[in-house]
Design a protein around this motif. Structure first.
Motif, PDB file in Angstrom:
ATOM      1  N   LEU A 130       0.841  -1.184   0.000  1.00 28.62           N
ATOM      2  CA  LEU A 130       0.000   0.000   0.000  1.00 28.62           C
ATOM      3  C   LEU A 130       0.886   1.247   0.000  1.00 28.62           C
ATOM      4  O   LEU A 130       1.790   1.372   0.827  1.00 28.62           O
TER       5      LEU A 130
ATOM      6  N   VAL B 108      -1.833   2.005  10.106  1.00 26.34           N
ATOM      7  CA  VAL B 108      -0.871   0.900  10.049  1.00 26.34           C
ATOM      8  C   VAL B 108       0.132   1.042  11.191  1.00 26.34           C
ATOM      9  O   VAL B 108       0.330   2.125  11.723  1.00 26.34           O
TER      10      VAL B 108
ATOM     11  N   THR C 110      -1.329   7.011  10.356  1.00 27.70           N
ATOM     12  CA  THR C 110      -2.504   7.073   9.503  1.00 27.70           C
ATOM     13  C   THR C 110      -2.041   7.486   8.119  1.00 27.70           C
ATOM     14  O   THR C 110      -1.398   8.527   7.959  1.00 27.70           O
TER      15      THR C 110
ATOM     16  N   ALA D  17      -8.953   6.982   0.663  1.00 31.21           N
ATOM     17  CA  ALA D  17      -9.094   6.217   1.901  1.00 31.21           C
ATOM     18  C   ALA D  17      -8.008   6.582   2.898  1.00 31.21           C
ATOM     19  O   ALA D  17      -6.918   7.016   2.537  1.00 31.21           O
ATOM     20  N   ARG D  18      -8.336   6.404   4.153  1.00 26.82           N
ATOM     21  CA  ARG D  18      -7.359   6.568   5.227  1.00 26.82           C
ATOM     22  C   ARG D  18      -7.221   5.231   5.933  1.00 26.82           C
ATOM     23  O   ARG D  18      -8.214   4.581   6.258  1.00 26.82           O
ATOM     24  N   VAL D  19      -5.971   4.838   6.156  1.00 23.71           N
ATOM     25  CA  VAL D  19      -5.686   3.522   6.732  1.00 23.71           C
ATOM     26  C   VAL D  19      -4.714   3.705   7.884  1.00 23.71           C
ATOM     27  O   VAL D  19      -3.756   4.468   7.786  1.00 23.71           O
TER      28      VAL D  19
ATOM     29  N   SER E 161      -4.325   7.102   1.240  1.00 26.61           N
ATOM     30  CA  SER E 161      -4.033   6.452  -0.028  1.00 26.61           C
ATOM     31  C   SER E 161      -5.265   6.625  -0.909  1.00 26.61           C
ATOM     32  O   SER E 161      -6.304   6.011  -0.657  1.00 26.61           O
TER      33      SER E 161
END
Length: 111
Positions: A69, A92, A82, A88-90, A85
């Protein structure tokens, strides 16, 4: 046959057994040194650089996660990041970052 077995087969026999043992020990030490400098040391240095890069992560840096990603860091909290991408926010974990790319300056328009 293993290298150690071959060395024992070609070791001199007779009263000079101590000399053959010395040569064998020298060869083994040389083999270990070669393995260390060609395989172990570069890996340790690479891991050290990666840890330093992870500790210097800032907002705006572009990162690639271990899963592939690609995103931009928008928030940092302890060991969680945070990423934005696309739309979207992810969230990790910091140790799941595989590559850190510094924040890009304003990109010139495509010609």
């Amino acid at each position: 046959m293993t290298p150690a077995t071959l060395l024992l087969l070609f070791a001199p026999s007779g009263a000079s057994g101590g000399r053959g043992l010395g040569i064998f020990l020298f060869q083994m030490a040389a083999f270990i040194a070669i393995i260390y400098f060609l395989m172990i040391r570069p890996k340790v240095q690479q891991e050290k650089k990666h840890r330093e890069a992870l500790s210097k992560i800032q907002r705006g840096d572009e990162v690639v996660t271990a899963g592939g990603l690609v995103g931009e860091i928008v928030h940092i909290k302890d060991d969680r990041l945070t990423l934005k991408s696309g739309e979207a926010r992810v969230v990790v974990q910091r140790d799941r970052i595989a590559e850190v790319r510094p924040a890009r300056a304003a990109e010139p328009p495509a010609a």
